[in-house]
Design an enzyme around this catalytic site. Sequence first.
Site, mmCIF file in Angstrom:
data_model
loop_
_atom_site.group_PDB
_atom_site.id
_atom_site.type_symbol
_atom_site.label_atom_id
_atom_site.label_comp_id
_atom_site.label_asym_id
_atom_site.label_seq_id
_atom_site.Cartn_x
_atom_site.Cartn_y
_atom_site.Cartn_z
ATOM 1 N N TYR A 14 0.819 -1.208 0.000
ATOM 2 C CA TYR A 14 0.000 0.000 0.000
ATOM 3 C C TYR A 14 0.859 1.265 0.000
ATOM 4 O O TYR A 14 0.369 2.360 -0.286
ATOM 5 C CB TYR A 14 -0.938 0.037 1.219
ATOM 6 C CG TYR A 14 -2.029 -1.028 1.199
ATOM 7 C CD1 TYR A 14 -2.217 -1.851 0.097
ATOM 8 C CD2 TYR A 14 -2.866 -1.207 2.283
ATOM 9 C CE1 TYR A 14 -3.192 -2.825 0.092
ATOM 10 C CE2 TYR A 14 -3.863 -2.180 2.285
ATOM 11 C CZ TYR A 14 -4.006 -2.988 1.179
ATOM 12 O OH TYR A 14 -4.986 -3.952 1.174
ATOM 13 N N ASP A 61 -5.280 -6.526 6.103
ATOM 14 C CA ASP A 61 -6.473 -5.786 5.696
ATOM 15 C C ASP A 61 -7.592 -6.772 5.328
ATOM 16 O O ASP A 61 -8.729 -6.683 5.809
ATOM 17 C CB ASP A 61 -6.087 -4.917 4.484
ATOM 18 C CG ASP A 61 -7.177 -3.970 4.058
ATOM 19 O OD1 ASP A 61 -8.165 -3.818 4.801
ATOM 20 O OD2 ASP A 61 -7.053 -3.361 2.981
ATOM 21 N N ASP A 112 -10.933 -8.267 7.987
ATOM 22 C CA ASP A 112 -12.341 -8.110 7.609
ATOM 23 C C ASP A 112 -13.045 -9.464 7.574
ATOM 24 O O ASP A 112 -14.202 -9.585 7.980
ATOM 25 C CB ASP A 112 -12.464 -7.449 6.229
ATOM 26 C CG ASP A 112 -12.558 -5.932 6.349
ATOM 27 O OD1 ASP A 112 -12.396 -5.417 7.475
ATOM 28 O OD2 ASP A 112 -12.788 -5.260 5.330
#
Length: 357
Positions: free
Chosen positions: A142, A248, A252
């Site tokens: 990222y 990430d 979730d």
Amino acid sequence: MKLNIAVLDGDGIGPEICRGAVTVLERVGEKFGHEFEFKHYPIGGCAIDECGDPLPEKTVEGCLKSDSVLLGAVGGYKWDDLPGDMRPEKGLLRIRRAMGLYSNIRPAKLWKGLANASPLKHELVKDGIEIIIVRELTGGIYFGERGRGSDENGDYAWDTERYSVKEIERITRIACELAVKRSKKLVSVDKANVLESSRLWRKTVHEYCAKNYPQIEVKDVLVDNMAMQIVKDPAQFDVVVTSNMFGDILSDEAAQITGSIGMLASSSLGDTKRGLYEPIHGSAPDIAGQDKANPVATILAAAMMLRDSFDLTAEYAAIEIAVQKTIDEGLRTADIMEEGKQLVGCSRMSELIAQKI
Ligand code: NAD
């Protein structure tokens, strides 16, 4: 202990859920003899309205002077059309950077008594689960180099996954600090069968743990297998450490199997004990100001602060037990309501939890 806590209420349900967490912390203070001082600072949309900036300087200063920071949530319809740099969410990214926070810790806990909320089969989750995913937050793909180009086959684009030994060691330390307080077992997730960066990740995690935390048992799991195992046998996991992108996605997935977003907390930590503690959910503008929000995620974020910033493990446990008792007594906010249970609002739920401490 005398502790100075910065409270960033934020937008939407932020002020209601932070009030709930403060009620519980005050009760902990009375019971265990601590003095908490709460100072409130603006962040997000309300800070844009008040100061023209989603993260005003006074908020940064207040956080850096505090012993730790509790955050509600930011964002809402009113600010949806503002340009990128003026969005409420920018305040979050900037406060993490200003506080030097490079980890994100998300416990996905399914409480006994709430197994019906999980999309998984009852026998897989009936005893409750708790997977704590420690995600590296400021490195990896990222933040790596990226670009676009063009050749004889047309346009192309690329991103880079890059990790240094130092970055891997510091996130491993945070995961180990948690693991020693819990099962002393650590799962490290990578893709070492394909990626060079993962091979360095794996080697570094093992060397760092062997040298600094020899009491911890480290197991490697490939990310594709991890995604499967979370839905196949989630109870096998305790503390998990992984890179930014894998964390990430997996955090979730793990949150989803608990089925109740209003019950999940998270924290961000760096080199110091000062952290940022918050619920994983957003500002829920659809129910804001109606006393319908579930305050438990924020109350548990406050509990994590007591444990991880101040080493107050008995106080942490007292809050967890109080939450479990309210569930056992059948008290529910609207988001976790089931037939035969008693519906309560945000402020009542907070008071009931506080009373049980
Ligand atoms: P959301 O998490 O705010 O809401 C999703 C759904 O879950 C809604 O139906 C909401 O009512 C419900 N919900 C969330 N928290 C709840 C709680 N504590 N109790 C009961 N119900 C709850 O996500 P969204 O609707 O996608 O986003 C709303 C706003 O929040 C947006 O502006 C978004 O950018 C922002 N947001 C902020 C954060 C943060 O501050 N960390 C995180 C995610 C989204």
